[in-house]
Design a protein around this motif. Structure first.
Motif, PDB file in Angstrom:
ATOM      1  N   GLU A 452       3.919   5.417  -7.009  1.00 25.43           N
ATOM      2  CA  GLU A 452       4.403   6.372  -6.022  1.00 25.43           C
ATOM      3  C   GLU A 452       3.260   7.201  -5.440  1.00 25.43           C
ATOM      4  O   GLU A 452       3.214   7.432  -4.217  1.00 25.43           O
ATOM      5  CB  GLU A 452       5.431   7.304  -6.665  1.00 25.43           C
ATOM      6  N   GLN A 453       2.343   7.654  -6.307  1.00 24.92           N
ATOM      7  CA  GLN A 453       1.341   8.626  -5.860  1.00 24.92           C
ATOM      8  C   GLN A 453      -0.011   8.009  -5.506  1.00 24.92           C
ATOM      9  O   GLN A 453      -0.836   8.670  -4.873  1.00 24.92           O
ATOM     10  CB  GLN A 453       1.152   9.694  -6.948  1.00 24.92           C
ATOM     11  N   CYS A 454      -0.249   6.778  -5.921  1.00 25.45           N
ATOM     12  CA  CYS A 454      -1.511   6.092  -5.607  1.00 25.45           C
ATOM     13  C   CYS A 454      -1.214   4.732  -4.984  1.00 25.45           C
ATOM     14  O   CYS A 454      -1.440   3.685  -5.612  1.00 25.45           O
ATOM     15  CB  CYS A 454      -2.375   5.935  -6.857  1.00 25.45           C
ATOM     16  N   PRO A 455      -0.659   4.696  -3.784  1.00 27.28           N
ATOM     17  CA  PRO A 455      -0.290   3.414  -3.156  1.00 27.28           C
ATOM     18  C   PRO A 455      -1.487   2.470  -3.088  1.00 27.28           C
ATOM     19  O   PRO A 455      -2.610   2.900  -2.810  1.00 27.28           O
ATOM     20  CB  PRO A 455       0.176   3.834  -1.758  1.00 27.28           C
ATOM     21  N   GLY A 456      -1.225   1.200  -3.336  1.00 30.77           N
ATOM     22  CA  GLY A 456      -2.279   0.201  -3.280  1.00 30.77           C
ATOM     23  C   GLY A 456      -2.910  -0.104  -4.619  1.00 30.77           C
ATOM     24  O   GLY A 456      -3.597  -1.118  -4.765  1.00 30.77           O
TER      25      GLY A 456
END
Length: 505
Positions: A452-456
């Motif tokens: 959720e907080q670190c896409p990719g």
């Protein structure tokens, strides 16, 4: 009410009772036989009346005990308890019998009346309950030790691989290390079988080509057999696919082939045959629409005795010598097949071999796999990896393997610490490699936050066992799983695959 009408009503009332009511004289000859006695024992009233009750209801093996009870009853005593009885067709069943003395109007003992209830169905339920409780106990044992045990085996396997791959060791020392590694692999397999049988293993079902899976497995199967045994693999030309975890398919086939090997101590032939069939199964997956694949494992061995055949799928039941088998092989086969919506059939004749048949639902072939494009950052060994593993020794081993492979690594010993590091870094890690079971924030919770907080950022989760309440299918759909125990090659392969799953083309 006339006496005749009263007797007729009494007879009808006794006939309406859903228990067998039988009366005998003092010599044990039948004087009364109600309608339910006919249904229970198979004899008509006319056939039964006048015959010795032991001839009509008791098998030869329990006749002596029955006559002792009759002697007790002839003295005016009562008797109640479970007793093995038989029907007219010779079939046996367990009954609860209450026998009471029968007196006339003057108080003279004239006979015995017995009320019999068939309790074989309830006894069968008791057996099923004990089996379920045994399975639950095995499940608690397996789940209780699996996480720590798999961590320990991973440390042992990884450390041995590091030493063996380092070279500079030969002769007896190297052979001893190889033997230690083989023993560790057997321990790992036992844990996997326990978790599979108790349905605690984290599975990754996928569309599996049976022909491809058997082709890949064939070399190992041939190594499994001694020189005096032949292994044949035969597959229909029709493409056959099923939804199954590939590890489970391998377990299923290897266990059946090992069973065939043990049944042929003097040599013989084991045939593995896969063919497309149609079958009707009451508990089948409706999506199969009657389309199944049949996997037969046929041996030319000694066959299975009739008294053993009903027990072969029971956990821990084995005919091997102590120390040579766990009794989980066929139990695991049964469990895997049942979980997959299939069925196991066995045909065996003592002296003429056995055929184990596995029916599995067929499914459509998988669609064209998506093509993944590696980012420039993750395509090289310069990718950065954040490791979250609470077992210190295993943490150090994983970091060492990854560093030796050229990755940049930061390690943490908890999910909370790993999330803080990931957020502080601003999501610059290419991969988060996390254990599933950790104190505080577990692997699923860490994965959810990272996604959720670190896409990719890709997530690779390591697990030897995860409690049902911890598993989150919606997270599994976006992560990769690496099963413990594993060696360095397994870890590096899983890391490479996880890193390669970047953006779709």
């Amino acid at each position: 009410m006339s006496n005749a009408l009263e007797r007729t009503l009494e007879s009808r009332l006794v006939d309406a009772v859903q228990q067998s009511v039988i009366a005998t004289d003092l010599e044990g000859r039948i004087t009364f036989w109600n309608a339910h006695a006919s249904r229970m024992f198979g004899w008509t009233r006319d056939e039964a009346l006048g015959k010795p009750v032991v001839d009509v209801t008791t098998s030869n093996t329990s006749r002596e005990e029955a006559e002792k009870i009759l002697a007790q009853l002839s003295r005016g005593e009562s008797w109640a308890g479970e007793f093995p009885l038989r029907r007219k067709d010779g079939s046996a069943f367990t009954a609860f019998v209450v026998n009471s003395p029968l007196f006339d109007d003057t108080g003279t003992l004239v006979g015995v009346v017995g009320v019999t209830t068939d309790v074989s169905a309830s006894r069968a339920l008791d057996v099923q309950l004990r089996h379920a409780l045994k399975l639950e106990a095995v499940g608690r044992l397996a789940s209780g030790i699996a996480h720590d045990f798999n961590n320990l085996i991973t440390i042992i396997l990884g450390s041995l691989d590091v030493v063996l791959d380092g070279g500079g060791m030969g002769g007896t020392d190297r052979h001893q290390l190889i033997a230690a590694r083989q023993a560790s692999e057997r321990a790992a397999e036992l844990t996997r079988q326990l978790l599979t049988y108790t349905r605690k293993e984290q599975l990754q079902p996928r569309v599996l080509s049976v022909a491809d899976a058997l082709a890949a497995l064939s070399p190992m199967l041939r190594r499994l057999m001694p020189a005096n045994m032949e292994v044949r693999v035969e597959c229909d030309a029709v493409p056959m696919h099923t939804m199954l975890d590939p590890r489970q398919f391998d377990q299923l086939v290897v266990n059946l082939v090992a069973n065939a090997r043990d049944a042929m101590p003097d040599g013989g032939r084991c045939t593995i045959r896969a063919q497309a069939v149609r079958a009707l199964m009451a508990s089948a997956d409706a999506s199969a629409n009657g389309a199944y694949l049949r996997l037969d494992v046929i041996d030319t061995g000694m066959g299975i005795p009739k008294d053993i055949l009903p027990h072969i799928f029971e956990p821990f039941f084995t005919t091997r010598q102590p120390g040579t088998g766990t009794g989980l092989g066929l139990a695991t086969v049964y469990s895997i097949t049942e979980q997959a919506g299939g069925r196991v059939e066995v045909a065996s004749t003592p002296g003429s071999g056995s055929t184990f048949s596995i029916l599995l639902p067929r499914c459509a072939p998988a669609g064209q796999a998506p093509v993944f494009v590696r980012s420039a950052q993750s395509s090289s060994k310069e990718a950065s990896i954040l490791v979250a593993e609470d077992e210190p020794t295993l943490n150090v081993l994983i970091v060492r393997i990854l560093l030796n492979a050229g990755y940049h690594v930061v390690s943490c010993e908890s999910g909370d610490e790993a999330l803080a590091v990931a957020l502080k870094d601003g999501g610059q890690f290419d991969l988060v490699l996390t254990d599933v079971v950790m104190p505080g924030m577990n692997g699923f919770e860490l994965a959810a936050n990272v996604l959720e907080q670190c896409p990719g950022t890709r997530v690779l989760m390591m697990t030897g066992y995860a409690p049902d309440e911890m598993v989150r299918p919606e997270i599994l759909a976006h992560t990769t799983l690496l099963s413990k125990p594993f060696g360095p090659p397994d870890l590096l392969r899983a890391v490479s695959m996880a890193l390669s799953q970047g953006a779709h083309s």
